[in-house]
Design an enzyme around this catalytic site. Structure first.
Site: not given
Ligand SMILES: NC(=O)c1ccc[n+]([C@@H]2O[C@H](COP(=O)([O-])OP(=O)(O)OC[C@H]3O[C@@H](n4cnc5c(N)ncnc54)[C@H](OP(=O)(O)O)[C@@H]3O)[C@@H](O)[C@H]2O)c1
Length: 257
Positions: A52, A234, A238
């Protein structure tokens, strides 16, 4: 803290808060400010990774928060390309984060054929040396988890995998539960059609948002959540998923979305 976040014990004295703050795709100033805001909002679990490129900012946010190191659970991850260079990669993570140990270190993706087991053995050595408090994996299927257990007698305490209603796989959850592997679900919000009328109806019934319904649904399945957001309101939303519950019928409906 506004919300008391329940924790799951990974090992004696190693307690993983069931809501963490995801940090993929936030770097530089945004990573620092988001992590600071998340800690201010009450998050006590931060999920990062070597890949990251934000460990330094997260470490600085942690120090500037005024919180004690022991109050915040930090996860970072080894990129599969660094298999064979585990110790050096961990050195770099600890240095960037400015900490003596991380609470959880994950193999980010299964390394190329044949490298998973030696990497896992290296993880156990780092754990025994006190540089990580617990060791786990990410993006592993059941067979790959079983290989590690069979060959070392040591079970990864966590498997971090993509999880959303469309990816719901009760058999996988049962497999992990049987092996005492805690599942962390990622990208739940990204991988869900947030305008789905079934989700909207449930959200309206509770006076919450659809993202909150999806996150609450994960917790009902004992999946640890790590939503990412750059918006403080947000982040708070959450965390507030602890303030309502879904009915059995609603959980069944979300399972099918
Ligand atoms: N191990 C792996 O391979 C792997 C892969 C992917 C992710 N991850 C981890 O998992 C975490 C979460 O996954 P992710 O970041 O891919 O996706 P996510 O948390 O499912 O979604 C993030 C998106 O949702 C939006 N969001 C967040 N809370 C919201 C709410 N209450 N209402 C509306 N929109 C909201 C955010 O926008 P804004 O930022 O604009 O609010 C962002 O665009 C990552 O950050 C990472 O730490 C791990």
């Amino acid at each position: 803290m506004a919300h008391e976040i329940p924790a799951v014990e990974l090992a004696p004295g190693v307690n993983l808060p069931t809501i963490g703050f995801g940090t993929w795709q936030i770097t530089g100033r945004s990573a620092y400010e988001s992590a600071r805001a998340a800690l201010d909002a009450g998050y006590r679990h931060i999920d990062t990774a070597t890949m990251y490129g934000n460990e330094e900012e997260i470490g600085r946010a942690l120090r500037d928060s005024g919180l004690d190191r022991s109050e915040v659970f930090i996860t970072t991850k080894l990129p599969p390309s660094q298999a064979g260079k585990e110790r050096q990669t961990l050195d770099a993570s600890l240095k960037a984060l400015g900490v003596d140990f991380v609470d959880l270190w994950l193999i980010h993706w299964p390394p190329a054929r044949g490298r998973s087991l030696p990497t896992w053995v290296s993880f156990l050595e780092q754990r025994d040396a006190g540089r990580i408090r617990s060791a786990g994996v990410s993006n592993y299927d059941t067979a790959l988890v079983d290989e590690l257990i069979k060959e070392t007698g040591e079970t990864p305490v966590v498997n971090q995998v993509p999880w959303s209603p469309a990816q719901h796989d009760p058999r996988f959850l049962d497999d992990m539960r049987d092996r005492r592997v805690v599942v962390e679900g990622y990208s739940a919000l990204k991988n869900t059609p947030l305008d789905d009328p079934r989700l909207v109806k449930i959200a309206e019934a509770h006076g919450v948002t659809v993202p909150q319904v999806v996150l609450r649904w994960q917790l009902h399945h004992d999946v640890v959540i790590i939503p990412k957001s750059t918006h403080p309101e947000r982040m708070a939303q959450n965390l507030a998923v602890l303030e309502f519950s879904l009915t059995a019928d609603e959980i069944a409906t979300v399972n099918d979305v």
